[in-house]
Design an enzyme around this catalytic site. Structure first.
Site, PDB file in Angstrom:
ATOM      1  N   GLU A  93       4.372  11.993  -1.186  1.00 16.63           N
ATOM      2  CA  GLU A  93       3.139  12.789  -1.135  1.00 16.63           C
ATOM      3  C   GLU A  93       2.319  12.600  -2.414  1.00 16.63           C
ATOM      4  O   GLU A  93       1.631  13.509  -2.879  1.00 16.63           O
ATOM      5  CB  GLU A  93       3.450  14.272  -0.921  1.00 16.63           C
ATOM      6  CG  GLU A  93       2.408  15.022  -0.119  1.00 16.63           C
ATOM      7  CD  GLU A  93       2.378  14.601   1.345  1.00 16.63           C
ATOM      8  OE1 GLU A  93       1.322  14.745   1.983  1.00 16.63           O
ATOM      9  OE2 GLU A  93       3.415  14.126   1.854  1.00 16.63           O
TER      10      GLU A  93
ATOM     11  N   ALA B 252       0.849  -1.197   0.000  1.00 18.97           N
ATOM     12  CA  ALA B 252       0.000   0.000   0.000  1.00 18.97           C
ATOM     13  C   ALA B 252       0.880   1.241   0.000  1.00 18.97           C
ATOM     14  O   ALA B 252       1.247   1.755   1.053  1.00 18.97           O
ATOM     15  CB  ALA B 252      -0.927   0.006   1.209  1.00 18.97           C
ATOM     16  N   GLY B 253       1.248   1.673  -1.197  1.00 11.90           N
ATOM     17  CA  GLY B 253       2.001   2.904  -1.329  1.00 11.90           C
ATOM     18  C   GLY B 253       1.068   3.973  -1.866  1.00 11.90           C
ATOM     19  O   GLY B 253       0.350   4.640  -1.128  1.00 11.90           O
TER      20      GLY B 253
ATOM     21  N   GLY C   3      29.959  21.141 -14.568  1.00  8.52           N
ATOM     22  CA  GLY C   3      30.790  20.182 -15.281  1.00  8.52           C
ATOM     23  C   GLY C   3      31.183  19.015 -14.388  1.00  8.52           C
ATOM     24  O   GLY C   3      30.403  18.549 -13.562  1.00  8.52           O
ATOM     25  N   GLY C   4      32.421  18.562 -14.515  1.00  9.12           N
ATOM     26  CA  GLY C   4      32.891  17.427 -13.729  1.00  9.12           C
ATOM     27  C   GLY C   4      32.802  17.660 -12.230  1.00  9.12           C
ATOM     28  O   GLY C   4      32.529  16.731 -11.460  1.00  9.12           O
TER      29      GLY C   4
ATOM     30  N   ARG D  50      33.842  30.836 -12.992  1.00  5.29           N
ATOM     31  CA  ARG D  50      34.589  29.813 -13.718  1.00  5.29           C
ATOM     32  C   ARG D  50      35.008  30.330 -15.085  1.00  5.29           C
ATOM     33  O   ARG D  50      34.191  30.846 -15.846  1.00  5.29           O
ATOM     34  CB  ARG D  50      33.695  28.573 -13.885  1.00  5.29           C
ATOM     35  CG  ARG D  50      34.268  27.479 -14.777  1.00  5.29           C
ATOM     36  CD  ARG D  50      35.456  26.799 -14.146  1.00  5.29           C
ATOM     37  NE  ARG D  50      35.803  25.594 -14.882  1.00  5.29           N
ATOM     38  CZ  ARG D  50      36.944  24.944 -14.749  1.00  5.29           C
ATOM     39  NH1 ARG D  50      37.860  25.381 -13.879  1.00  5.29           N
ATOM     40  NH2 ARG D  50      37.183  23.839 -15.449  1.00  5.29           N
TER      41      ARG D  50
END
Length: 381
Positions: free
Chosen positions: A360, A127-128, A336-337, A265
């Site tokens: 919810e 029961a979700g 980025g990385g 950056r």
């Protein structure tokens, strides 16, 4: 959406608390998966729990829009903290609407003052999304009840003091056969499962609760027997506004981090904020977050005006959650990385955002609700 002076002051207080208290320890809490007791108690002292509780019941008596503003600001600091504000709001709303004076005396004040941690206990293995499928039962026993069954993925299950448990009291009555019980989670017969290790919002403690012949007195019943499903559903509109606002806060934090990084950056001899590809990402983030915020404010205002807010709340929750996931992904891309590395805020925000599409009521369910409301009431605003 117009925000009055009182709402601005409350929002500023929540923003200051998030900046000065929550954000500095958010990465630590996420890394350690630790419940922030020290922050929890400070929130109780500041009145950040039970925002909508009327003054006659000891609360500040703020409206739903104010609650949404607070949820967004706390979530900008860390969504796991905002979750606690939302949880107490749902429980306190149930107590105000359906509790007796004695029940409010015992549980409402301590919840608002952060003296008792609360849990909202609905979900089960079968029961979700389909709440009507719950199997936990409460059977009459003398002048009280016996509770048996189990719940999973319950916020605060590992640390909670009191649970508001949805249980079946009449197996043949469907949704009309469910009731809510206030359960002391330290009582005999209550067993806590291990803490779940989650993808995001890791400081918010989630786990299972098992009930074996837990003896409940008659006054553990909240409201009338058989009304539990409808009582739980009655607070979902407000709950969805809260999660939508939380999602906006996550996305806003992502935009702020991405913008700050983009103007600092440097690549190819210039700030990356000068590249059109990055500018378009930032622009899309900003416009979708603002649209989400306006949907949240509109839904909250409908609740405050006692209008039918179901469609508006589902739209706000669905759109804001989708925005949070998509736009925190953009924030990672801007970094980025670096954005893929633990310790960078945007990496955590991306993980924190995903659950907003699930809890919810999943976003698939929100779309079903929106369509149902359209078919029932038409497409007019």
């Amino acid at each position: 959406m117009y925000v009055n002076e009182t709402q601005k002051q409350v929002r500023e207080m929540a923003r200051q608390f998030a900046e000065e208290v929550i954000r500095p320890i958010a990465e630590e809490l996420d890394r350690e998966e630790r419940f922030p007791d020290e922050v929890y108690h400070q929130m109780g002292e500041l009145g950040l729990f039970g925002i909508g509780v009327p003054e006659e019941h000891g609360g500040p008596g703020f409206d739903t829009l104010t609650y949404a503003l607070v949820m967004e600001e706390l979530s900008r600091g860390y969504a796991s903290i905002a979750d606690q504000c939302g949880l107490v709001e749902l429980i306190s709303t149930l107590l105000v609407r359906h509790g007796t004076d004695a029940q409010r005396d015992i549980w409402l004040g301590p919840a608002m003052r952060a003296q008792k941690k609360v849990a909202y206990c609905i979900t089960e293995p079968e029961a979700g999304t389909d709440v009507s499928a719950i199997r936990t039962t409460a059977a009459p026993d003398g002048d009280g009840w016996r509770l048996n069954g189990g719940k999973i993925w319950i916020h605060n299950a590992p640390v909670g003091d009191v649970g508001f448990v949805l249980a079946r009291t009449d197996k043949d009555a469907g949704r009309r056969g469910m009731s809510i019980f206030i359960v002391d989670l330290h009582a005999d017969g209550v067993e806590r499962g291990p803490k779940e290790h989650k993808m995001g919002q890791r400081a918010s403690q989630v786990g299972a609760l098992n009930f074996t012949d837990v003896r409940l007195t008659a006054d553990a019943l909240l409201g009338e027997p058989g009304k539990g499903f409808h009582m739980m559903m009655s607070v979902l509109d407000k709950g969805r506004v809260g999660i939508a606002a939380l999602a906006v806060g996550i996305a806003q934090a992502g935009l702020e981090a991405a913008l700050d990084y983009a103007v600092q950056r440097r690549q190819f001899g210039k700030n990356i904020s000068e590249f059109q590809g990055v500018q378009w990402m930032l622009a899309d983030m900003a416009k979708d977050i603002e649209a989400s915020r306006l949907l949240v404010h509109s839904a909250a205002t409908k609740i405050d005006r006692n209008e039918n807010a179901t469609k508006a709340c589902s739209m706000a929750k669905c759109f804001a959650a989708d925005t949070a996931v998509a736009r925190t992904a953009d924030a990672v891309q801007v970094f980025g990385g670096s954005g893929y590395i633990r310790g960078f805020e945007v990496e955590r925000l991306y993980r924190d955002a995903k659950i907003t599409q699930i809890y919810e009521g999943t976003n698939q369910i929100q779309r079903m609700i929106i369509a149902r409301e359209l078919i029932k009431h038409g497409a007019s605003v």
